[in-house]
Design an enzyme around this catalytic site. Sequence first.
Site, short mmCIF file in Angstrom:
data_model
loop_
_atom_site.label_atom_id
_atom_site.label_comp_id
_atom_site.label_asym_id
_atom_site.label_seq_id
_atom_site.Cartn_x
_atom_site.Cartn_y
_atom_site.Cartn_z
N HIS A 73 0.96 -1.21 0.11
CA HIS A 73 -0.03 -0.06 0.08
C HIS A 73 0.73 1.10 -0.06
O HIS A 73 1.78 1.81 0.98
CB HIS A 73 -0.80 0.35 1.48
CG HIS A 73 -1.72 1.52 1.66
ND1 HIS A 73 -1.79 1.72 2.34
CD2 HIS A 73 -2.63 1.63 0.07
CE1 HIS A 73 -2.96 2.80 2.45
NE2 HIS A 73 -3.82 2.17 0.83
N HIS A 100 -1.26 10.67 -1.52
CA HIS A 100 -2.69 10.75 -1.12
C HIS A 100 -4.05 11.77 -1.38
O HIS A 100 -4.53 11.85 -0.95
CB HIS A 100 -2.35 9.18 -0.38
CG HIS A 100 -2.97 9.42 0.83
ND1 HIS A 100 -4.02 10.65 1.51
CD2 HIS A 100 -4.59 7.91 0.34
CE1 HIS A 100 -5.24 9.09 1.91
NE2 HIS A 100 -5.28 8.11 1.67
#
Length: 298
Positions: A47, A89
Site C-alpha cells: 500500500h 495521497h
Amino acid sequence: MFARAAAATTAALLGACALVLPSAPASAQAPATPQAAHHGRPLVVAHRGASAYAPENTLAAIDKARDMGFRWVENDVQRTKDGELVIMHDDNLKRTTNVEEVFPDRAPWKVADFTAAEIARLDAGSWFSPKYAGERVPTLRQYMRRVSRNHQSLVFEFKKPELYPGIEYQGLRVLRETGWLDKSHVRNRLVIQSFSANSVRTVHAVRPDVKTGFLGTPPVADLPAYARFSDQINSTHTSISADYVSAIHALRGPHGKPLEIFTWTVNDAPNAVRAAKFGVDGIITNAPDVVRRALRGF
C-alpha cells in the site's frame, strides 16, 4: 483555474485515448487475474509502496517493496496547478512534505494550488525518517518508469477525481505513453481503482480492456450494478464478512470473470488471517512482510 483549462482540453484528451481503444470486443481481451488470487492465498499488495518502512508514495517506498520481494504496489494520483500528475495521497501537501517551511504563506497547501516545479522542491521523506531526507514527490511519469524498472505491477488509484476534471483521460494517456496499456501490461500488471464510481465508469468506457476496481462496500443488492463496469469491489477490511465476499464472488464482472475483492488496509497478522479465511482475492497492506508471514499456512 486548472478546472477551466481541463474542461477545454478534455475533448482532445478523449480523442487521444480513443486512439488506443481495443479493436476486439472487451470479452476477447479480458485481463488475466493474478494467479495468487485463485489458489487459496490472497495476493499481497504493498500500500503506497512498503509504507510501513519508507515514506508513502515515494520511489523509495516502491523500491523497498521490491527489495522485500513484493511484485504488486499501490499508489494515489492527483494533479498540480499546471496539470502535471503526481503521486500523493492527501489533497494537500502538509502531512508528508515540508511545504509549510518552504512556502509558509501558501496555506492550505493544496496539491492543486502548486505547480509541479514547486512540488519538486519539497522534501517528502524527512517527516518519515532522517534516513529519507530529500526524497521527492514523484510525478506519475517518474513513478511509472520506476515501477517498470523494478518489474512490478500496479494498483493505480485516481484520488479525489472530482477535484480534477478529466484526470482519467490524462492518467490513461500517461499510462499509454509509458508503455502500460499494451496487451501484456493490461492483462497481467494493472488495476485502476477509485472511490468514485463515475471515475471507474469513465476508465471502463474509455479502456474497456483495463481491469478496474471500485473502492467501497456497496450493499449486496447494488453489487450487480457495479459489476457492469468494475472487476473488483475493494473494501476496507473492517466492513466485510465471509457472506459479503461470497456475494461478490457469485457475480461476474464486465470481462465475464468472477467479481473479485481486494481488502485494505490490513497491517497485522490476525486481520490478515481473518480476511484470507473470508476468501478475499487480495490484501492491501502497509506491512506486506507481516501479511506474507501470516498467510504462509494458506
